[in-house]
Design a protein around this motif. Structure first.
Motif, PDB file in Angstrom:
ATOM      1  N   ILE A 119       0.842  -1.201   0.000  1.00 28.07           N
ATOM      2  CA  ILE A 119       0.000   0.000   0.000  1.00 28.07           C
ATOM      3  C   ILE A 119       0.876   1.250   0.000  1.00 28.07           C
ATOM      4  N   PRO A 120       0.858   2.023  -1.085  1.00 25.63           N
ATOM      5  CA  PRO A 120       1.613   3.281  -1.103  1.00 25.63           C
ATOM      6  C   PRO A 120       1.039   4.258  -0.071  1.00 25.63           C
ATOM      7  N   GLN A 121       1.906   5.033   0.530  1.00 28.75           N
ATOM      8  CA  GLN A 121       1.481   5.956   1.577  1.00 28.75           C
ATOM      9  C   GLN A 121       0.443   6.952   1.066  1.00 28.75           C
ATOM     10  N   ALA A 122       0.533   7.346  -0.189  1.00 25.88           N
ATOM     11  CA  ALA A 122      -0.422   8.301  -0.757  1.00 25.88           C
ATOM     12  C   ALA A 122      -1.831   7.714  -0.838  1.00 25.88           C
ATOM     13  N   ASP A 123      -1.945   6.388  -0.951  1.00 29.30           N
ATOM     14  CA  ASP A 123      -3.256   5.732  -1.047  1.00 29.30           C
ATOM     15  C   ASP A 123      -3.872   5.417   0.313  1.00 29.30           C
ATOM     16  N   TRP A 124      -3.097   5.517   1.383  1.00 33.60           N
ATOM     17  CA  TRP A 124      -3.569   5.104   2.697  1.00 33.60           C
ATOM     18  C   TRP A 124      -4.792   5.878   3.202  1.00 33.60           C
ATOM     19  N   PRO A 125      -4.872   7.218   3.086  1.00 37.39           N
ATOM     20  CA  PRO A 125      -6.063   7.902   3.610  1.00 37.39           C
ATOM     21  C   PRO A 125      -7.367   7.392   3.019  1.00 37.39           C
ATOM     22  N   ALA A 126      -7.393   7.083   1.737  1.00 43.53           N
ATOM     23  CA  ALA A 126      -8.616   6.582   1.108  1.00 43.53           C
ATOM     24  C   ALA A 126      -8.935   5.171   1.600  1.00 43.53           C
ATOM     25  N   LYS A 128      -7.975   3.815   4.514  1.00 38.89           N
ATOM     26  CA  LYS A 128      -8.207   3.819   5.964  1.00 38.89           C
ATOM     27  C   LYS A 128      -9.685   4.013   6.288  1.00 38.89           C
ATOM     28  N   SER A 129     -10.349   4.856   5.546  1.00 36.26           N
ATOM     29  CA  SER A 129     -11.752   5.133   5.834  1.00 36.26           C
ATOM     30  C   SER A 129     -12.664   3.935   5.520  1.00 36.26           C
ATOM     31  N   SER A 130     -12.188   3.046   4.667  1.00 40.19           N
ATOM     32  CA  SER A 130     -13.006   1.881   4.331  1.00 40.19           C
ATOM     33  C   SER A 130     -12.553   0.703   5.143  1.00 40.19           C
TER      34      SER A 130
END
Length: 45
Positions: free
Chosen positions: A34-41, A43-45
């Protein structure tokens, strides 16, 4: 049939031991880095 999915951040040595264990056991698994840039999206799911 069991499907293993190994999810982790692409940090040096972060998923190395679980990957080695699964490979040694001859288990098929999905290597999901998981790239760090994709983590916020994600995390919410």
């Amino acid at each position: 049939m069991v499907h293993y999915k190994l999810s982790y951040f692409p940090i040096r040595f972060a998923g190395e031991i679980p990957r080695q264990i699964l490979a040694y056991a001859g288990q098929k698994f999905e290597d999901n880095r998981i790239p760090q840039a994709d983590w916020p999206a994600l995390k919410s799911s």
